[in-house]
Enzyme design. Structure first.
Site, PDB file in Angstrom:
ATOM      1  N   MET A   1     -49.043 -38.599  46.041  1.00 25.28           N
ATOM      2  CA  MET A   1     -48.248 -38.274  45.062  1.00 25.28           C
ATOM      3  C   MET A   1     -49.158 -37.662  43.935  1.00 25.28           C
ATOM      4  O   MET A   1     -50.029 -38.521  43.384  1.00 25.28           O
ATOM      5  CB  MET A   1     -47.609 -39.376  44.479  1.00 25.28           C
ATOM      6  N   PRO A   2     -49.520 -36.325  43.712  1.00 23.99           N
ATOM      7  CA  PRO A   2     -50.241 -35.591  42.496  1.00 23.99           C
ATOM      8  C   PRO A   2     -49.595 -36.305  41.261  1.00 23.99           C
ATOM      9  O   PRO A   2     -48.571 -36.323  41.064  1.00 23.99           O
ATOM     10  CB  PRO A   2     -50.160 -34.314  42.674  1.00 23.99           C
ATOM     11  N   ILE A   3     -50.672 -36.670  40.474  1.00 23.83           N
ATOM     12  CA  ILE A   3     -50.426 -37.120  38.931  1.00 23.83           C
ATOM     13  C   ILE A   3     -51.245 -36.082  38.104  1.00 23.83           C
ATOM     14  O   ILE A   3     -52.342 -36.258  38.180  1.00 23.83           O
ATOM     15  CB  ILE A   3     -50.630 -38.365  38.810  1.00 23.83           C
TER      16      ILE A   3
ATOM     17  N   ARG B   1     -46.199 -35.773  39.596  1.00 22.90           N
ATOM     18  CA  ARG B   1     -45.744 -36.330  38.203  1.00 22.90           C
ATOM     19  C   ARG B   1     -46.676 -35.780  37.236  1.00 22.90           C
ATOM     20  O   ARG B   1     -47.669 -35.400  37.345  1.00 22.90           O
ATOM     21  CB  ARG B   1     -46.024 -37.598  38.151  1.00 22.90           C
TER      22      ARG B   1
END
Length: 63
Positions: free
Chosen positions: A1-3, A40
């Site tokens: 999940m890239p933030i 995100r």
């Protein structure tokens, strides 16, 4: 999940921030293949009195 975290001076409209979130999500999708729903984006708005440019606050500079 890239933030993705964005620090920027306060003052942009909700519409501009929505556009930024959309464009950053699309860029992440294209660059690393991350599913859009996993991206995100966090926007941190910094008050103009706490954002310095060339030794002065952005507020003092009228930004």
């Amino acid at each position: 999940m890239p933030i993705l975290q964005v620090n920027m001076m306060e003052g942009r409209s909700d519409e501009q921030k929505e556009a930024l979130i959309h464009e950053l999500t699309e860029a992440c999708y294209r660059a690393v293949g991350a599913p859009r729903e996993s991206v995100r984006v966090l926007i941190n708005e910094i008050p103009k009195t706490q954002f310095g440019i060339g030794g002065q606050s952005a507020k003092k500079l009228g930004r």
